[in-house]
Design an enzyme around this catalytic site. Structure first.
Site, short mmCIF file in Angstrom:
data_model
loop_
_atom_site.label_atom_id
_atom_site.label_comp_id
_atom_site.label_asym_id
_atom_site.label_seq_id
_atom_site.Cartn_x
_atom_site.Cartn_y
_atom_site.Cartn_z
N THR A 1 41.84 17.56 29.78
CA THR A 1 43.22 17.98 29.52
C THR A 1 44.23 16.97 30.07
O THR A 1 43.91 16.19 30.98
CB THR A 1 43.45 19.36 30.18
OG1 THR A 1 44.85 19.60 30.29
CG2 THR A 1 42.88 19.42 31.60
N ASP A 2 45.45 17.04 29.53
CA ASP A 2 46.54 16.19 30.07
C ASP A 2 46.98 16.67 31.46
O ASP A 2 47.67 15.95 32.18
CB ASP A 2 47.74 16.18 29.11
CG ASP A 2 48.36 17.56 28.86
OD1 ASP A 2 47.77 18.58 29.29
OD2 ASP A 2 49.42 17.64 28.22
N GLU A 3 46.56 17.89 31.84
CA GLU A 3 47.03 18.45 33.11
C GLU A 3 46.47 17.72 34.32
O GLU A 3 46.98 17.86 35.43
CB GLU A 3 46.71 19.96 33.18
CG GLU A 3 47.38 20.72 32.05
CD GLU A 3 47.48 22.21 32.28
OE1 GLU A 3 47.49 22.64 33.44
OE2 GLU A 3 47.56 22.93 31.28
N TYR B 1 43.13 25.01 38.21
CA TYR B 1 42.56 24.71 36.89
C TYR B 1 42.50 23.20 36.67
O TYR B 1 41.44 22.64 36.38
CB TYR B 1 43.40 25.36 35.77
CG TYR B 1 43.16 24.76 34.40
CD1 TYR B 1 41.92 24.89 33.76
CD2 TYR B 1 44.15 24.04 33.72
CE1 TYR B 1 41.68 24.32 32.51
CE2 TYR B 1 43.92 23.46 32.47
CZ TYR B 1 42.69 23.61 31.88
OH TYR B 1 42.45 23.04 30.63
N LYS C 1 39.26 20.60 36.33
CA LYS C 1 39.00 19.75 35.16
C LYS C 1 38.89 18.29 35.59
O LYS C 1 38.04 17.55 35.10
CB LYS C 1 40.12 19.91 34.12
CG LYS C 1 40.20 21.27 33.45
CD LYS C 1 38.99 21.62 32.61
CE LYS C 1 38.86 20.81 31.35
NZ LYS C 1 37.74 21.30 30.50
#
Ligand SMILES: NC(=O)c1ccc[n+]([C@@H]2O[C@H](COP(=O)([O-])OP(=O)(O)OC[C@H]3O[C@@H](n4cnc5c(N)ncnc54)[C@H](O)[C@@H]3O)[C@@H](O)[C@H]2O)c1
Length: 340
Positions: A128-130, A154, A158
């Protein structure tokens, strides 16, 4: 017929990816443990000869190794994960177990299989970009070399799973590629997440909650554009590398909510109101990707216009209201992410 495994295939992106590859006549093995965010409505497959579902955690080495041995797929797309930031605030442990420990076990299963067979299975690990954290400076967009600064449990889980994948590439010469995608939208998404929540609340005459001031900005990509990017990554991507996948189109949450309210009013004569509620702890203000690498090196670009895509997404939920009836539990009616 090309055989592939998709993990998390009853979830939002996974089910879109299963349908995408079934249409292309691939043999698809879907492995999903069927958690709260999965929905049987997402895959209405009537006994296809090129589809198999296996109910399992990706961390169950016995089942995974047996499945790899039986089907000998050439590729595995790993989407199985706990995915809701708010849930990771309330209960981070599930994210450590699912996103780190289970990914580790999956890597071990694949390592065992690849060591003992001539044809190695390639892993496309969906991240993810997060992982890049808050990109507050409006002039900046994170490229693949950007520092990892995850803000939520989260995002941290990741990022950790990515590090494991990279360590396996380097140490065991493991064939893997990692994707970092921005926020997806489209059919089949659980209404704990923003876009289906807005639509669900409008349909049910409930106010739409706006976290904080609503100025948090997200880069929105249609799930079909994501699926196309993943196929391209699997054929043209370079082993050991990360690829950002983004549309370049950012919208603040408030603008997104107002856009959906406007479209629902215009197309379905439905009215709605929103209310400002307490912000999410540690809420990142802005995510923004620089996706030049996949665009220039692999020749991918998004095809779906944001407003058209959102309008079609609304139409899908309006025509598939049974989707909401098939949800597991009522967590979408609760405010999550405040138990700190
Ligand atoms: N939704 C987005 O905007 C977005 C953006 C970028 C990346 N991602 C990543 O894409 C992937 C899919 O996201 P999504 O939004 O479709 O999620 P989702 O929550 O809708 O679906 C996840 C699916 O994985 C399954 N699952 C979870 N843990 C599992 C495990 N240990 N073993 C087997 N199955 C398991 C669940 O039952 C569910 O069906 C995730 O890895 C997520 O981090 C999502």
């Amino acid at each position: 017929m090309k055989k592939i495994i998709i993990t998390g295939g009853y979830g939002f992106i996974g089910s879109n990816l299963v349908n995408y590859f079934l249409k292309k006549n691939f043999f698809v093995i879907n492995i999903d443990k069927l958690s709260y965010s999965s929905n049987k409505y997402n895959l209405k497959i009537s006994k296809k000869s090129n589809y198999v579902f296996i109910k399992s955690d990706i961390g169950n080495k016995k089942i995974i190794i047996k499945t790899l041995k039986k089907y000998k797929p050439s590729l595995i797309f790993n989407l199985a994960a706990e995915t809701h930031v708010d849930r990771s605030i309330d209960g981070p442990e599930a994210f450590i177990k699912n996103n780190i420990q289970s990914t580790f076990n999956l890597l071990e299963s694949l390592r065992f299989h690849n060591k003992n067979s001539k044809k190695k299975i390639k892993l496309i690990h969906i991240s993810t970009d997060e992982v890049y954290g808050d990109i507050i400076n409006n002039k900046l967009r994170a490229d693949e070399k950007f520092q990892y600064q995850p803000s939520s449990p989260y995002a941290a889980s990741k990022a950790s799973s990515e590090h494991l994948v990279k360590a396996y590439v380097r140490t065991y010469n493991f064939p893997a590629i990692i994707s970092n995608c921005s926020n997806n939208y489209g059919p089949n998404q659980n209404p704990e997440k923003l876009i289906p929540k807005i639509i669900f609340n409008i349909l049910n005459n409930l106010p739409i909650p706006v976290y904080g001031k609503g100025n948090n900005s997200r880069e929105w990509l249609h799930v079909k554009d994501h699926c196309r990017a993943l196929e391209i990554l699997s054929t043209k991507g370079k082993i050991g590398e990360n690829y950002n996948i983004g549309s370049g189109n950012n919208l603040s949450n408030l603008n997104l909510i107002k856009t959906i309210i406007r479209l629902m009013k215009k197309n379905y004569k439905l009215n709605a109101k929103f209310i400002f509620v307490k912000d999410r702890p540690g809420h990142d203000l802005r995510y923004a990707l620089n996706s030049k690498k996949i665009r220039t090196k692999l020749n991918w670009k998004p095809k779906i216009n944001l407003i058209k895509g959102i309008s079609e997404t609304i139409d899908w939920y309006m025509q598939n209201q049974n989707y909401f009836k098939n949800l597991k539990g009522k967590s979408h009616l609760k405010r999550l992410g405040l138990k700190i």
